[in-house]
Design a protein around this motif. Structure first.
Motif, mmCIF file in Angstrom:
data_model
loop_
_atom_site.group_PDB
_atom_site.id
_atom_site.type_symbol
_atom_site.label_atom_id
_atom_site.label_comp_id
_atom_site.label_asym_id
_atom_site.label_seq_id
_atom_site.Cartn_x
_atom_site.Cartn_y
_atom_site.Cartn_z
ATOM 1 N N ARG A 134 -6.891 1.181 -3.841
ATOM 2 C CA ARG A 134 -7.762 2.199 -3.235
ATOM 3 C C ARG A 134 -8.807 2.650 -4.271
ATOM 4 N NH1 ARG A 134 -4.606 6.965 -0.584
ATOM 5 N NH2 ARG A 134 -3.521 7.019 -2.594
ATOM 6 N N GLU A 153 -4.146 15.085 -1.747
ATOM 7 C CA GLU A 153 -2.976 14.327 -1.293
ATOM 8 C C GLU A 153 -1.683 14.853 -1.904
ATOM 9 O OE1 GLU A 153 -4.427 9.722 -0.358
ATOM 10 O OE2 GLU A 153 -3.287 10.197 -2.153
ATOM 11 N N MET A 184 0.804 -1.225 0.000
ATOM 12 C CA MET A 184 0.000 0.000 0.000
ATOM 13 C C MET A 184 0.837 1.274 0.000
ATOM 14 S SD MET A 184 -3.164 -0.907 -0.150
ATOM 15 C CE MET A 184 -4.084 0.513 0.458
ATOM 16 N N GLN A 218 -11.819 3.324 -4.050
ATOM 17 C CA GLN A 218 -12.801 4.285 -3.575
ATOM 18 C C GLN A 218 -12.278 5.722 -3.588
ATOM 19 O OE1 GLN A 218 -10.968 2.308 -1.700
ATOM 20 N NE2 GLN A 218 -9.979 3.703 -0.251
ATOM 21 N N LEU A 219 -11.000 5.906 -3.838
ATOM 22 C CA LEU A 219 -10.395 7.238 -3.791
ATOM 23 C C LEU A 219 -10.973 8.132 -4.881
ATOM 24 C CD1 LEU A 219 -8.126 8.508 -2.019
ATOM 25 C CD2 LEU A 219 -6.576 8.119 -3.934
ATOM 26 N N GLY A 251 -1.810 4.123 -6.890
ATOM 27 C CA GLY A 251 -2.485 5.275 -6.306
ATOM 28 C C GLY A 251 -1.540 6.201 -5.567
ATOM 29 N N HIS A 252 -0.369 5.667 -5.179
ATOM 30 C CA HIS A 252 0.650 6.477 -4.496
ATOM 31 C C HIS A 252 1.810 6.825 -5.433
ATOM 32 C CE1 HIS A 252 -1.315 4.801 -0.802
ATOM 33 N NE2 HIS A 252 -1.050 6.011 -0.358
ATOM 34 N N ASN A 272 -5.031 -1.238 -8.342
ATOM 35 C CA ASN A 272 -5.408 -0.025 -7.628
ATOM 36 C C ASN A 272 -6.097 -0.425 -6.329
ATOM 37 O OD1 ASN A 272 -6.081 2.513 -6.753
ATOM 38 N ND2 ASN A 272 -7.724 2.835 -8.242
ATOM 39 N N ASP A 303 1.929 1.402 -4.354
ATOM 40 C CA ASP A 303 0.934 1.069 -5.365
ATOM 41 C C ASP A 303 0.735 2.246 -6.317
ATOM 42 O OD1 ASP A 303 -1.796 2.615 -4.529
ATOM 43 O OD2 ASP A 303 -0.620 2.064 -2.751
#
Length: 467
Positions: free
Chosen positions: A343, A354, A213, A345-346, A218-219, A341, A216
């Motif tokens: 996340r 972010e 996490m 729900q982001l 999303g980051h 992905n 990933d």
């Protein structure tokens, strides 16, 4: 069920017969393709299910330049990239492996293989395999009205494709597989499926574990920012006590780009942090970052615009020769949303929030947020590792802004007790070692093949030097 599957398997083998390579239709379009041979095979659309449809897979073969002793498969990244993304480095592999046949497949959903949107992504369509204009809407409409079909474009089905192709086409001798970026994920999924006789695996720019996490997709902006910061700290240290520091100057530039209209009007429309994130991928542009920052601090956007032009020219020239170079956006969306992905729900607004304060960012987190495309469920292989690994070389750049070195290291730790694993770092290299650090890649591969160890498990390459 077993009886039905065995009948399907028999019909499937009968349909392909013994695959015969022939001269490619595009053999005379570019020098590097002139020696290549091509074949298209039919494979199950959905392995191990009641679906009896098939899908076409395209494979290009570059015959061994010397007496043949085996084969090597080059597995492209993405998801969404076709084998054409590796054509520019085939010559390099031919020098490293002159006695091996080189096979370059198009993943299902890419290139000349079967597509998620067969009409809109056809080579004969208005924009070729790339979606243009009204094709976007009709393609997405097709995806929603054929969701069970779309769900077959999974990593596991693509890995089963690859396993079949290797077993069917490789021939006698030694067998090797190379994968880059997403291709490393696909190769590892292939190895999860069961025993496969391989003499060696080369993983270039290893992706993080699917359940990591911190690293990933999303980051991704945090990964890009951390690499950018490390780069600026290097140049600040080299310059001595420059005040303000490059980081402080870039922070001011980004702030002015959003609040100073007179300053912003001379800048590109794209977010400055995204532009600087893109610069980290190309070593020749990356070296110019200090000059670009200092010039922007003096209201001079010339070096920035030159850098953008250089980046644009690189990506245009890299693939423009090949009609199958364009990435499949539908495939990338489906696989990313379904498996890569964590996340889902982001929201896009949360991604923007972010990213505040980051000096180097990626557009990817915002692009994958709020997915509306069809997805498929995780299977038993999700976030797993193979039970057994062939002899494997993993080679990774210390300044990779896409698949962070620490994420790769964590992944290697999970693989370390599964077989003989060599993890070699290329100092200061970005993503895609074979392309950007070819000398280091050759050194590491040759040492691996000869059973030698790399001192300190690190190599250097002047192609990716920071100075």
């Amino acid at each position: 069920m077993k009886k039905k599957l065995s009948v399907l398997a028999f019909l499937f083998i009968l349909m392909n017969g013994k695959a015969q390579f022939s001269v490619c239709e595009d053999y005379n379009k570019t020098p590097e393709l002139q020696s290549s041979l091509c074949v298209t095979l039919n494979v199950p659309l959905a392995y191990g299910t009641d679906m009896d449809e098939t899908i076409e897979l395209f494979v290009r073969k570059f015959p061994a330049q010397k007496e043949r002793k085996g084969s090597i498969w080059l597995v492209a990244g993405g998801p969404g990239e076709s084998g054409a993304s590796l054509y520019p480095v085939v010559g390099q592999f031919a020098e490293l492996f002159p006695d091996l046949d080189i096979f370059v497949p198009d993943h299902r959903g890419t290139g000349l293989s079967g597509k998620i949107c067969p009409k809109e992504e056809s080579v004969e369509s208005v924009g070729g395999i790339a979606l243009v204009g009204e094709e976007w809407g009709s393609c997405f409409g097709y995806m929603f009205s054929h969701q069970e079909y779309v769900k077959t474009f999974s990593i596991t089905n693509a890995a089963k494709d690859l396993g079949y192709l290797i077993n069917e086409l490789s021939g006698e001798g030694k067998h090797y597989v190379y994968g880059v970026s997403y291709g490393t994920q696909l190769v590892l999924r292939l190895l999860q499926l069961g025993p496969l006789e391989l003499d060696g695996v080369f993983l270039d720019s290893l992706v993080p574990l699917q359940d990591d996490m911190e690293y990933d997709l999303g980051h991704r902006s945090f990964v890009t920012h951390s690499v950018g910061q490390e780069l600026l700290e290097y140049y600040d240290g080299k310059a001595g006590k420059e005040s303000p520091s490059l980081s402080e100057q870039l922070k001011t530039i980004i702030k002015r780009s959003k609040g100073d209209d007179a300053f912003a009007q001379n800048l590109p429309k794209q977010d400055i942090s995204i532009l600087f994130g893109m610069m980290l991928d190309l070593p020749t542009v990356r070296r110019k970052i200090p000059e670009i920052i200092r010039s922007l601090s003096k209201d001079d956007a010339g070096p920035l615009n030159s850098a953008i032009a250089e980046i644009t020219a690189f990506y245009r020239d890299y693939g423009e020769k090949y009609s199958t170079s364009s990435n499949s956006i539908p495939l990338a969306q489906v696989i990313t949303a379904s498996e890569n992905n964590p996340r889902p729900q982001l929201k896009k607004s949360e991604v923007v929030e972010e990213s505040k304060g980051l000096l180097f960012t990626s557009p990817l987190p915002k692009l994958i947020a709020e997915n509306t495309m069809p997805t498929y469920d995780h299977d038993a292989y999700f976030a797993g590792v193979p039970e057994k690994m062939p002899p494997t070389l993993i080679i990774h750049g210390s300044l990779d802004p896409k698949t962070h070195w620490e994420g790769a290291k964590r992944h290697v730790e999970k693989l370390s007790d599964k077989g003989s694993i060599e993890f070699v770092t290329v100092r200061n290299a970005p993503h895609f070692i074979a392309l950007f650090a070819p000398d280091a890649f050759k050194e590491a591969v040759m040492a691996f093949l000869e059973g030698k160890s790399i001192a300190g498990n690190e190599v250097v390459d002047t192609n990716v030097a920071l100075d």
